[in-house]
Design an enzyme around this catalytic site. Structure first.
Site, short mmCIF file in Angstrom:
data_model
loop_
_atom_site.label_atom_id
_atom_site.label_comp_id
_atom_site.label_asym_id
_atom_site.label_seq_id
_atom_site.Cartn_x
_atom_site.Cartn_y
_atom_site.Cartn_z
N LYS A 84 -31.64 -4.32 -27.43
CA LYS A 84 -30.56 -5.05 -27.06
C LYS A 84 -30.10 -5.87 -28.30
O LYS A 84 -30.89 -6.08 -29.28
CB LYS A 84 -31.29 -6.64 -26.31
CG LYS A 84 -31.35 -6.17 -24.79
CD LYS A 84 -31.86 -7.25 -23.96
CE LYS A 84 -32.06 -6.89 -22.64
NZ LYS A 84 -31.03 -7.19 -21.79
N ASP A 144 -44.16 -5.17 -15.07
CA ASP A 144 -42.93 -4.64 -15.31
C ASP A 144 -42.08 -5.20 -16.25
O ASP A 144 -41.47 -4.52 -17.06
CB ASP A 144 -42.09 -5.49 -13.89
CG ASP A 144 -40.68 -4.91 -13.70
OD1 ASP A 144 -40.37 -3.53 -14.10
OD2 ASP A 144 -39.86 -5.67 -13.30
N HIS A 203 -36.09 -0.77 -23.29
CA HIS A 203 -34.90 -1.00 -23.42
C HIS A 203 -34.55 -2.29 -24.04
O HIS A 203 -33.50 -2.74 -24.75
CB HIS A 203 -33.77 -0.86 -22.21
CG HIS A 203 -33.79 -2.05 -21.22
ND1 HIS A 203 -35.06 -2.32 -20.17
CD2 HIS A 203 -32.90 -2.85 -20.92
CE1 HIS A 203 -34.56 -3.51 -19.68
NE2 HIS A 203 -33.40 -4.05 -20.22
N ASP A 227 -38.01 21.70 -8.09
CA ASP A 227 -39.40 20.75 -7.88
C ASP A 227 -39.89 20.92 -9.18
O ASP A 227 -39.67 21.96 -9.96
CB ASP A 227 -40.03 21.45 -7.05
CG ASP A 227 -41.16 20.53 -6.46
OD1 ASP A 227 -41.24 19.92 -5.57
OD2 ASP A 227 -42.32 20.62 -7.44
N HIS A 269 -41.38 -5.43 -22.43
CA HIS A 269 -40.39 -6.35 -22.98
C HIS A 269 -41.01 -7.52 -23.44
O HIS A 269 -40.67 -7.86 -24.90
CB HIS A 269 -39.35 -6.77 -21.85
CG HIS A 269 -39.03 -5.80 -21.09
ND1 HIS A 269 -38.84 -4.57 -21.62
CD2 HIS A 269 -38.45 -5.50 -19.92
CE1 HIS A 269 -38.10 -3.72 -20.65
NE2 HIS A 269 -37.94 -4.39 -19.44
C1 BG6 Z 1 -36.53 -3.86 -16.14
C2 BG6 Z 1 -37.31 -4.19 -15.00
O1 BG6 Z 1 -37.18 -3.07 -17.19
O2 BG6 Z 1 -35.86 -4.90 -16.85
C3 BG6 Z 1 -36.56 -5.07 -14.00
O3 BG6 Z 1 -37.85 -3.16 -14.40
C4 BG6 Z 1 -35.68 -6.39 -14.89
O4 BG6 Z 1 -37.30 -5.70 -13.25
C5 BG6 Z 1 -35.05 -5.62 -15.93
O5 BG6 Z 1 -34.74 -6.75 -13.93
C6 BG6 Z 1 -34.17 -6.62 -17.14
O6 BG6 Z 1 -33.56 -6.26 -17.72
P1 BG6 Z 1 -32.14 -6.71 -18.17
O7 BG6 Z 1 -31.64 -5.92 -19.41
O8 BG6 Z 1 -31.25 -6.60 -17.33
O9 BG6 Z 1 -32.18 -8.17 -18.56
#
Ligand code: BG6
Length: 463
Positions: free
Chosen positions: A172, A225, A168, A85, A230
């Site tokens: 890219k 999200d 992330h 935990d 992003h």
């Molecule tokens: C994520 C989101 O951060 O990015 C998702 O939580 C989204 O909802 C995704 O689909 C898209 O990332 P990628 O790299 O697959 O275009």
């Protein structure tokens, strides 16, 4: 000064979905490149053994890119598992034993943000935080106040220099290329401003819905999200001034200035949508007001961008999966030949996903007697995909202590300040049909002359 590399990789949330889809493939690729010569320790609440984690890793690779026999053998020989935990000191004592002689572990928290505090405190109490780094997943909070609270919790244990907030998108290849293209081409410099740019729009469309993640999606919605992180990050790279140095801090300083110049969203310039059928998804309450689509207009109050609208549009269940930026230039001042509107004028197009494309839209004369034109695209780069997946790049950078592609505390807070007016008590979203470009009302936020440009399936350029 050389920053020492981490000497152990610990990942919390090892049994989760993100680990399965993205992290194991990244770890195998890093092992193959010789970038992960260290113990790899998964931590999770499920009562698994090291063997079970290795089996899960193999299964993940079989479904996500394939098993590389040699790299996988090396990786699994280094992989161990600690179960427990996250609030129990015994979990961290177990981790400490497993870390053995490692002196500078990297702790990657692929877990919900509500657990960041308990985990970093647990690490500190067990003596696992000294000289360590921590990488935290998005979403970094739910709004400005919770992000500030999270920053305070992390700073109780880690200095800002040891905290790596992951987005992330910044890892890219196409996003890297956008940044490179902007600052490596002097021809852009004189035109990259309000005098020549008419509008900038970015569409992040996804053909799929919430893919069984209804309960997760209920906690976020499109703005939290992907817009707060992003898409605002991509806008920052497009709009920031050139950094004055080569180090991570110069880049981050310019980005912060840009984020601080973004005007908080005006609810009158935002349209939220929800695809029909969302309310039937598992984990979604029947009266959910969560948006699966957002279209908005953003303003950046700097001399460079005053008066230039930035448009963002994103949604689930749209006609295509593609992310594209379009920098529309102004029309010629007089119509010497045919009329050119903002929708048909010159532009730069950056396809960020799934392909990597950079192109310029120009006009040439159509064959024949008349002086009439047609659009052409001059393609600078066309790749079907990046050669390195974002998590490989980002986790390697974090191990090496390179923070250039990670978000700093002040920047993440500045980004929340922009979207904060659209969180909390907002009117219900407008319904739209799956497979459409969202609710009709999305056209309200964009000038009629400019109009949305829908990303199309990408065709390879003629050789
Ligand atoms: C994520 C989101 O951060 O990015 C998702 O939580 C989204 O909802 C995704 O689909 C898209 O990332 P990628 O790299 O697959 O275009």
């Amino acid at each position: 000064m050389t920053i020492p590399s981490s000497d152990a990789f610990v990942f919390f949330g090892a049994t989760g979905d993100l680990a399965y889809k993205k992290i194991f493939p990244a770890l195998q690729a890093m092992t193959k490149r010789g970038e992960l010569e260290m113990p790899v320790i998964g931590v999770g609440r499920s009562e698994w053994s090291g063997g079970k984690l290795r089996a899960r890793a193999r299964d993940s690779l079989e479904h996500n890119g394939g098993v590389d026999k040699e790299a996988f053998e090396k990786l699994s020989a280094r992989m161990e598992y600690v179960s427990g935990d996250y609030g129990d000191p015994a979990t961290y004592e177990g981790l400490k034993t497993m870390l053995g002689g490692a002196k500078r572990p990297l702790h990657y928290l692929a877990i919900p943000p509500s657990l960041f505090g308990p985990v970093v405190r647990g690490l500190a109490k067990a003596g696992c935080a000294k000289d360590a780094r921590v990488v935290v997943e998005k979403p970094f909070g739910r709004d400005l106040a919770s992000a500030q609270a999270l920053n305070r919790e992390l700073h109780e244990v880690f200095d800002e220099a040891a905290i790596f907030r992951i987005d992330h998108y910044l890892g890219k290849e196409a996003v890297q290329n956008l940044q490179y293209f902007r600052f490596a081409n002097s021809f852009l410099d004189p035109i990259w401003n309000r005098h020549y740019v008419d509008n900038i729009q970015i569409t992040m469309a996804e053909k799929f819905g919430v893919q069984g993640r209804g309960a997760f999606y209920e906690e976020v919605g499109a703005i939290r999200d992907v817009v707060q992180n992003h898409l605002l990050q991509v806008i920052a790279l497009l709009a920031m001034d050139p950094p004055t140095g080569h180090d991570a801090e110069s880049m981050r300083a310019e980005k912060l200035r840009l984020f601080r110049a973004m005007r908080p969203l005006d609810p009158k310039e935002v349209v939220r949508g929800q695809f029909r059928g969302y309310l039937d998804e598992e984990g979604v309450p029947k009266d959910s007001k969560v948006e699966t689509f957002a279209a908005l207009r953003l303003h950046i109050d700097t001399w460079r961008w005053a008066g230039v609208p930035f448009y963002i549009r994103t949604g689930k269940n749209l006609p295509i999966t593609a992310t594209e930026v379009r920098v529309g230039l102004k029309c010629p001042p007089l119509a010497t030949f045919d009329d050119i509107s903002p929708a048909t004028a010159n532009y730069f197009r950056f396809r960020l996903s799934p392909e990597v494309v950079i192109s310029t839209g120009a006009r040439v004369k159509s064959p024949g007697e008349e002086m009439r034109g047609q659009p052409v695209e001059l393609v600078a780069r066309h790749q079907t995909r990046g050669d390195q997946e974002p998590y490989e790049r980002l986790l390697h950078d974090a191990i090496e202590g390179d923070a250039s592609l990670f978000t700093r505390d002040d920047t993440v807070e500045a980004a929340w300040r922009v979207v904060d007016p659209m969180l909390g008590d907002v009117p219900p979203p407008e319904p739209y049909e799956p497979g459409s470009w969202g609710p009709e009302a999305a056209h309200r936020v964009i000038s009629g002359k400019q109009g949305w440009h829908d990303p199309k399936p990408e065709e390879a350029p003629p050789c």
